[in-house]
Motif scaffolding. Structure first.
Motif, PDB file in Angstrom:
ATOM      1  N   ALA A 118     -38.417  12.848  10.825  1.00  0.00           N
ATOM      2  CA  ALA A 118     -38.837  11.488  10.545  1.00  0.00           C
ATOM      3  C   ALA A 118     -40.127  11.228  11.029  1.00  0.00           C
ATOM      4  N   TRP A 119     -40.567  11.461  12.260  1.00  0.00           N
ATOM      5  CA  TRP A 119     -42.005  11.157  12.910  1.00  0.00           C
ATOM      6  C   TRP A 119     -43.007  11.952  12.175  1.00  0.00           C
ATOM      7  N   LEU A 120     -43.031  13.064  11.873  1.00  0.00           N
ATOM      8  CA  LEU A 120     -43.919  13.785  11.155  1.00  0.00           C
ATOM      9  C   LEU A 120     -44.130  13.530   9.809  1.00  0.00           C
ATOM     10  N   ARG A 121     -42.945  13.256   9.205  1.00  0.00           N
ATOM     11  CA  ARG A 121     -43.097  12.861   7.656  1.00  0.00           C
ATOM     12  C   ARG A 121     -43.450  11.593   7.396  1.00  0.00           C
ATOM     13  N   HIS A 122     -42.817  10.702   8.155  1.00  0.00           N
ATOM     14  CA  HIS A 122     -43.168   9.021   7.723  1.00  0.00           C
ATOM     15  C   HIS A 122     -43.511   8.284   9.107  1.00  0.00           C
ATOM     16  N   GLY A 123     -43.920   8.724  10.170  1.00  0.00           N
ATOM     17  CA  GLY A 123     -44.577   8.219  11.253  1.00  0.00           C
ATOM     18  C   GLY A 123     -43.394   7.358  12.136  1.00  0.00           C
ATOM     19  N   PRO A 124     -43.972   6.814  13.227  1.00  0.00           N
ATOM     20  CA  PRO A 124     -42.949   6.307  14.097  1.00  0.00           C
ATOM     21  C   PRO A 124     -42.329   5.059  13.672  1.00  0.00           C
ATOM     22  N   GLY A 125     -40.932   4.949  14.133  1.00  0.00           N
ATOM     23  CA  GLY A 125     -40.214   3.887  13.975  1.00  0.00           C
ATOM     24  C   GLY A 125     -38.975   3.998  13.104  1.00  0.00           C
ATOM     25  N   LYS A 126     -39.241   5.321  12.306  1.00  0.00           N
ATOM     26  CA  LYS A 126     -37.954   5.607  11.641  1.00  0.00           C
ATOM     27  C   LYS A 126     -36.969   6.522  12.577  1.00  0.00           C
ATOM     28  N   THR A 127     -36.136   5.730  13.278  1.00  0.00           N
ATOM     29  CA  THR A 127     -35.506   6.505  14.423  1.00  0.00           C
ATOM     30  C   THR A 127     -34.005   6.121  14.431  1.00  0.00           C
ATOM     31  N   LYS A 128     -33.425   5.420  13.556  1.00  0.00           N
ATOM     32  CA  LYS A 128     -32.060   5.118  13.708  1.00  0.00           C
ATOM     33  C   LYS A 128     -31.300   6.329  13.260  1.00  0.00           C
ATOM     34  N   ILE A 129     -30.027   6.568  13.595  1.00  0.00           N
ATOM     35  CA  ILE A 129     -28.924   7.673  13.554  1.00  0.00           C
ATOM     36  C   ILE A 129     -27.673   6.754  12.998  1.00  0.00           C
ATOM     37  N   VAL A 130     -27.244   7.003  11.932  1.00  0.00           N
ATOM     38  CA  VAL A 130     -25.922   6.343  11.475  1.00  0.00           C
ATOM     39  C   VAL A 130     -24.656   7.409  11.970  1.00  0.00           C
ATOM     40  N   ALA A 131     -23.799   6.974  12.624  1.00  0.00           N
ATOM     41  CA  ALA A 131     -22.734   8.152  12.837  1.00  0.00           C
ATOM     42  C   ALA A 131     -21.254   7.066  12.661  1.00  0.00           C
ATOM     43  N   LEU A 132     -20.145   7.716  13.018  1.00  0.00           N
ATOM     44  CA  LEU A 132     -18.911   6.993  12.439  1.00  0.00           C
ATOM     45  C   LEU A 132     -18.407   6.736  14.015  1.00  0.00           C
ATOM     46  N   GLU A 133     -17.465   5.566  13.728  1.00  0.00           N
ATOM     47  CA  GLU A 133     -16.447   5.262  14.694  1.00  0.00           C
ATOM     48  C   GLU A 133     -15.454   6.454  14.855  1.00  0.00           C
ATOM     49  N   ASN A 134     -14.983   6.594  16.184  1.00  0.00           N
ATOM     50  CA  ASN A 134     -13.932   7.477  16.303  1.00  0.00           C
ATOM     51  C   ASN A 134     -14.228   9.038  16.024  1.00  0.00           C
TER      52      ASN A 134
END
Length: 394
Positions: A118-134
């Motif tokens: 994300a950093w190399l392709r879109h620049g800084p700031g695109k850092t969120k990672i979505v995961a699942l509860e449990n």
């Protein structure tokens, strides 16, 4: 057992609740303690011993490779590593493979890959990672931050920032979570330590679509579901949803420590020399063992047999649910990754089976997990079902 247990109590870290048994030998789906007592194994090292204990072809591969070359580091090429990467690529969506030593390391590599991409392709700031509860992705800091079980976080916070957790199979929550700041969504096709909770096809398809729209990577954690465990070589093949990145470990080397992160070429190319590494990752002995495992597991007839055995086990468990509706609810999972949903405490059922020298696990209070070797026999499945019936009657 007392001697070995006493040694362990004296010298090992006390971070495990171990059963009072010390194993010294294994063959197929059977384990033997130091007093020669036999146990039937429906745990398989927590879904690790894909071909059972000491399978001849794996033992032979280990011996032969150990006699030739143990380790040279990743400063050089080795034959087993290169051949194993070829087999994994030719039998999956991926173009490139990074080898490490465990599932947690494979997840760490995938999370770093996603942020760097994300950093190399879109620049800084695109850092969120979505995961699942449990969910469960491992014990190291990145993997722990992705893990959606706060009990595992206790005493280790603050965790790595910018992880967001949503309930499994909640489409609306997933849609709300994935946005332009998201660099990745990480999912287990079946939440193993979460109690064997399969994701619905629509949920995986939606995750794929949302990642495409957001320019994010879809990471599938197949550490527990991969290498034939569900009746396909990889669980994503049941759903027809391909990721950009996949994490493997557990059954890959049949009992030796080996992890792998697979990815498409355009994604993996952001890991330039020096950006990530592993001293022992992909060592020749573990890779030789994995080649022997995959030679057998990727055979279509072998996978068909896993599916048949899984259905036989599921059918038997559902029969018990019908006989004991006040104690059992149902069955979850795919292939030979199944959970018996209980109304009574699953750990008590696990303990009762242990007393009959049958090994299982209970990742949740209401889930008895069954992950036998993929080579388990129908007779051994019947033995488990008979023992369960006796316990439930009592």
């Amino acid at each position: 057992m007392a001697y070995l247990k006493d040694l362990g109590e004296l010298y090992l870290a006390q971070n495990y609740r171990r059963f009072p048994v010390a194993f010294v030998e294994g063959k197929g789906a059977r384990l033997f303690d130091e007093e020669g007592r036999e146990y039937l194994d429906f745990c398989a090292g927590i879904a690790v011993c894909a071909l059972g204990h000491s399978p001849p072809e794996v033992v032979s591969a280990i011996k032969e490779q150990a006699a030739r070359l143990l380790h040279v580091s990743n400063l050089y090429w080795t034959e087993p590593q290169a051949r194993l990467a070829q087999v994994l690529v030719e039998n999956s969506f991926a173009d490139r493979v990074f080898f490490c030593n465990s599932g947690a390391e494979a997840v760490e590599a995938a999370l770093k890959l996603a942020r760097r991409y994300a950093w190399l392709r879109h620049g800084p700031g695109k850092t969120k990672i979505v995961a699942l509860e449990n969910s469960f992705h491992g014990r190291t800091y990145g993997a722990l931050s992705a893990t959606g079980q706060p009990a595992y976080w206790e005493g280790f916070e603050p965790l790595v920032p910018d992880f967001v957790h949503v309930p499994p199979n909640d489409l609306e929550a997933l849609r709300e979570a994935v946005d332009e700041r998201t660099c990745a969504v990480i999912l287990e096709p079946i939440l193993g330590e979460g109690g064997v909770i399969p994701l619905e096809r629509e949920f995986l398809e939606t995750a794929r679509r949302l990642c495409d729209q957001a320019g994010a990577l879809l990471i599938l954690d197949e550490i527990q579901t991969g290498v034939g465990r569900t009746g396909q070589l990889f669980a994503y093949q049941h759903y027809g949803v391909e990721p950009e990145v996949m994490c493997l470990a557990k059954g890959l080397a049949g009992g030796l420590p080996l992890g792998a992160m697979l990815a498409k070429a355009e994604v993996m190319e952001v890991l330039s020399p020096g950006s990530h590494a592993s001293t022992f990752g992909g060592n020749p002995v573990c890779c030789a063992a994995a080649l022997a495992v995959l030679e057998r597991v990727r055979d279509p007839d072998f996978l068909a047999e896993v599916r048949l055995k899984g259905e036989a086990l599921r059918k038997g468990l559902l029969g018990l649910c019908e006989k004991f509706p006040e104690k059992l609810k149902g069955v979850r999972g795919l292939g030979l990754l199944l959970a018996l949903e209980t109304r009574i405490p699953a750990p008590e059922l696990m303990q009762a089976l242990f007393e009959r020298r049958i090994l299982t696990t209970a990742p949740k209070p209401e889930a008895l997990r069954l992950t036998p070797p993929l080579t388990i026999s129908y007779r051994e499945i019947d033995a488990l079902l008979s023992a369960l019936e006796e316990i439930l009657k009592a």
